[in-house]
Design a protein around this motif. Structure first.
Motif, PDB file in Angstrom:
ATOM      1  N   LEU A   1      16.243  88.332  20.319  1.00 29.55           N
ATOM      2  CA  LEU A   1      16.891  89.036  21.423  1.00 29.55           C
ATOM      3  C   LEU A   1      17.172  88.081  22.583  1.00 29.55           C
ATOM      4  CD1 LEU A   1      17.813  91.773  22.556  1.00 29.55           C
ATOM      5  CD2 LEU A   1      15.473  92.097  23.377  1.00 29.55           C
ATOM      6  N   ILE A   2      16.213  87.232  22.897  1.00 24.31           N
ATOM      7  CA  ILE A   2      16.399  86.244  23.966  1.00 24.31           C
ATOM      8  C   ILE A   2      17.550  85.309  23.615  1.00 24.31           C
ATOM      9  CG2 ILE A   2      15.327  84.217  25.052  1.00 24.31           C
ATOM     10  CD1 ILE A   2      12.635  85.848  24.852  1.00 24.31           C
ATOM     11  N   ASN A   3      17.601  84.850  22.376  1.00 25.18           N
ATOM     12  CA  ASN A   3      18.702  83.974  21.956  1.00 25.18           C
ATOM     13  C   ASN A   3      20.048  84.673  22.025  1.00 25.18           C
ATOM     14  OD1 ASN A   3      17.264  81.589  21.472  1.00 25.18           O
ATOM     15  ND2 ASN A   3      16.620  82.317  19.464  1.00 25.18           N
ATOM     16  N   HIS A   4      20.071  85.965  21.728  1.00 25.24           N
ATOM     17  CA  HIS A   4      21.325  86.734  21.781  1.00 25.24           C
ATOM     18  C   HIS A   4      21.763  86.985  23.224  1.00 25.24           C
ATOM     19  CE1 HIS A   4      24.412  89.582  20.591  1.00 25.24           C
ATOM     20  NE2 HIS A   4      23.907  90.430  21.469  1.00 25.24           N
ATOM     21  N   LEU A   5      20.839  87.422  24.061  1.00 21.77           N
ATOM     22  CA  LEU A   5      21.183  87.784  25.441  1.00 21.77           C
ATOM     23  C   LEU A   5      21.313  86.585  26.366  1.00 21.77           C
ATOM     24  CD1 LEU A   5      18.896  90.912  25.950  1.00 21.77           C
ATOM     25  CD2 LEU A   5      21.348  90.872  25.485  1.00 21.77           C
ATOM     26  N   GLN A   6      20.587  85.509  26.077  1.00 23.82           N
ATOM     27  CA  GLN A   6      20.569  84.317  26.915  1.00 23.82           C
ATOM     28  C   GLN A   6      20.321  84.658  28.393  1.00 23.82           C
ATOM     29  OE1 GLN A   6      24.014  81.871  26.143  1.00 23.82           O
ATOM     30  NE2 GLN A   6      23.704  81.957  23.944  1.00 23.82           N
ATOM     31  N   PRO A   7      19.156  85.231  28.687  1.00 25.77           N
ATOM     32  CA  PRO A   7      18.874  85.630  30.073  1.00 25.77           C
ATOM     33  C   PRO A   7      18.711  84.426  30.997  1.00 25.77           C
ATOM     34  CG  PRO A   7      16.885  85.789  28.752  1.00 25.77           C
ATOM     35  CD  PRO A   7      18.017  85.477  27.807  1.00 25.77           C
ATOM     36  N   ASN A   8      18.993  84.640  32.281  1.00 33.13           N
ATOM     37  CA  ASN A   8      18.787  83.608  33.303  1.00 33.13           C
ATOM     38  C   ASN A   8      17.328  83.560  33.742  1.00 33.13           C
ATOM     39  OD1 ASN A   8      21.531  82.892  33.446  1.00 33.13           O
ATOM     40  ND2 ASN A   8      21.920  84.638  34.768  1.00 33.13           N
ATOM     41  N   ILE A   9      16.664  84.713  33.674  1.00 35.30           N
ATOM     42  CA  ILE A   9      15.275  84.817  34.103  1.00 35.30           C
ATOM     43  C   ILE A   9      14.496  85.582  33.045  1.00 35.30           C
ATOM     44  CG2 ILE A   9      13.686  85.659  35.885  1.00 35.30           C
ATOM     45  CD1 ILE A   9      16.084  85.586  37.825  1.00 35.30           C
ATOM     46  N   LEU A  10      13.348  85.054  32.675  1.00 36.53           N
ATOM     47  CA  LEU A  10      12.442  85.695  31.731  1.00 36.53           C
ATOM     48  C   LEU A  10      11.141  85.939  32.481  1.00 36.53           C
ATOM     49  CD1 LEU A  10      12.058  86.554  28.775  1.00 36.53           C
ATOM     50  CD2 LEU A  10      11.315  84.226  28.286  1.00 36.53           C
ATOM     51  N   VAL A  11      10.683  87.196  32.511  1.00 39.42           N
ATOM     52  CA  VAL A  11       9.521  87.569  33.316  1.00 39.42           C
ATOM     53  C   VAL A  11       8.382  88.044  32.419  1.00 39.42           C
ATOM     54  CG1 VAL A  11       8.695  89.101  35.145  1.00 39.42           C
ATOM     55  CG2 VAL A  11      11.044  88.268  35.198  1.00 39.42           C
TER      56      VAL A  11
ATOM     57  N   GLY B   1      19.139  76.411  31.479  1.00 38.63           N
ATOM     58  CA  GLY B   1      19.122  76.349  32.938  1.00 38.63           C
ATOM     59  C   GLY B   1      18.441  77.525  33.592  1.00 38.63           C
ATOM     60  N   GLY B   2      17.865  78.438  32.796  1.00 35.43           N
ATOM     61  CA  GLY B   2      17.173  79.601  33.345  1.00 35.43           C
ATOM     62  C   GLY B   2      15.741  79.275  33.723  1.00 35.43           C
ATOM     63  N   SER B   3      15.021  80.297  34.154  1.00 34.01           N
ATOM     64  CA  SER B   3      13.636  80.083  34.570  1.00 34.01           C
ATOM     65  C   SER B   3      12.726  81.175  34.022  1.00 34.01           C
ATOM     66  CB  SER B   3      13.531  80.019  36.092  1.00 34.01           C
ATOM     67  OG  SER B   3      13.993  81.218  36.660  1.00 34.01           O
ATOM     68  N   VAL B   4      11.456  80.826  33.919  1.00 37.84           N
ATOM     69  CA  VAL B   4      10.419  81.758  33.494  1.00 37.84           C
ATOM     70  C   VAL B   4       9.582  82.072  34.718  1.00 37.84           C
ATOM     71  CG1 VAL B   4       8.406  82.094  32.016  1.00 37.84           C
ATOM     72  CG2 VAL B   4      10.380  80.826  31.158  1.00 37.84           C
ATOM     73  N   VAL B   5       9.408  83.362  35.007  1.00 38.95           N
ATOM     74  CA  VAL B   5       8.645  83.803  36.168  1.00 38.95           C
ATOM     75  C   VAL B   5       7.418  84.561  35.685  1.00 38.95           C
ATOM     76  CG1 VAL B   5       8.692  85.223  38.253  1.00 38.95           C
ATOM     77  CG2 VAL B   5      10.744  83.979  37.551  1.00 38.95           C
ATOM     78  N   LEU B   6       6.255  84.149  36.172  1.00 39.04           N
ATOM     79  CA  LEU B   6       5.009  84.831  35.848  1.00 39.04           C
ATOM     80  C   LEU B   6       4.568  85.612  37.082  1.00 39.04           C
ATOM     81  CD1 LEU B   6       3.227  81.887  34.022  1.00 39.04           C
ATOM     82  CD2 LEU B   6       4.589  83.731  33.020  1.00 39.04           C
ATOM     83  N   LEU B   7       4.447  86.928  36.919  1.00 39.99           N
ATOM     84  CA  LEU B   7       4.126  87.803  38.046  1.00 39.99           C
ATOM     85  C   LEU B   7       2.636  88.061  38.150  1.00 39.99           C
ATOM     86  CD1 LEU B   7       6.910  90.511  37.696  1.00 39.99           C
ATOM     87  CD2 LEU B   7       6.896  88.505  39.184  1.00 39.99           C
TER      88      LEU B   7
END
Length: 69
Positions: free
Chosen positions: A15-25, A45-51
């Protein structure tokens, strides 16, 4: 655009490969290196955010509230 997607696979990598999100949380109980898809998101060029956790708030409580509404 913000998006929440339910998936049936063991991991969200396809799903991540299909959607290519800018931010993964993910929750703060993960390290970035443990997050499935972090390499793919950052390679584009996206980022991973840990909340951090907030007492009294959880996805389980939100889900229960939706189901009971």
């Amino acid at each position: 655009m913000d998006l929440v997607v339910v998936f049936d696979e063991d991991t969200p990598l396809a799903l991540i490969n299909h959607l290519q999100p800018n931010i993964l949380v993910k929750g703060g109980d993960y390290r970035k290196e443990e997050v499935v898809g972090h390499k793919e998101v950052e390679a584009k060029g996206g980022s991973v955010v840990l909340l951090d956790f907030i007492p009294g708030y959880s996805t389980s409580l939100i889900e229960a509230h939706i189901k009971n509404s």
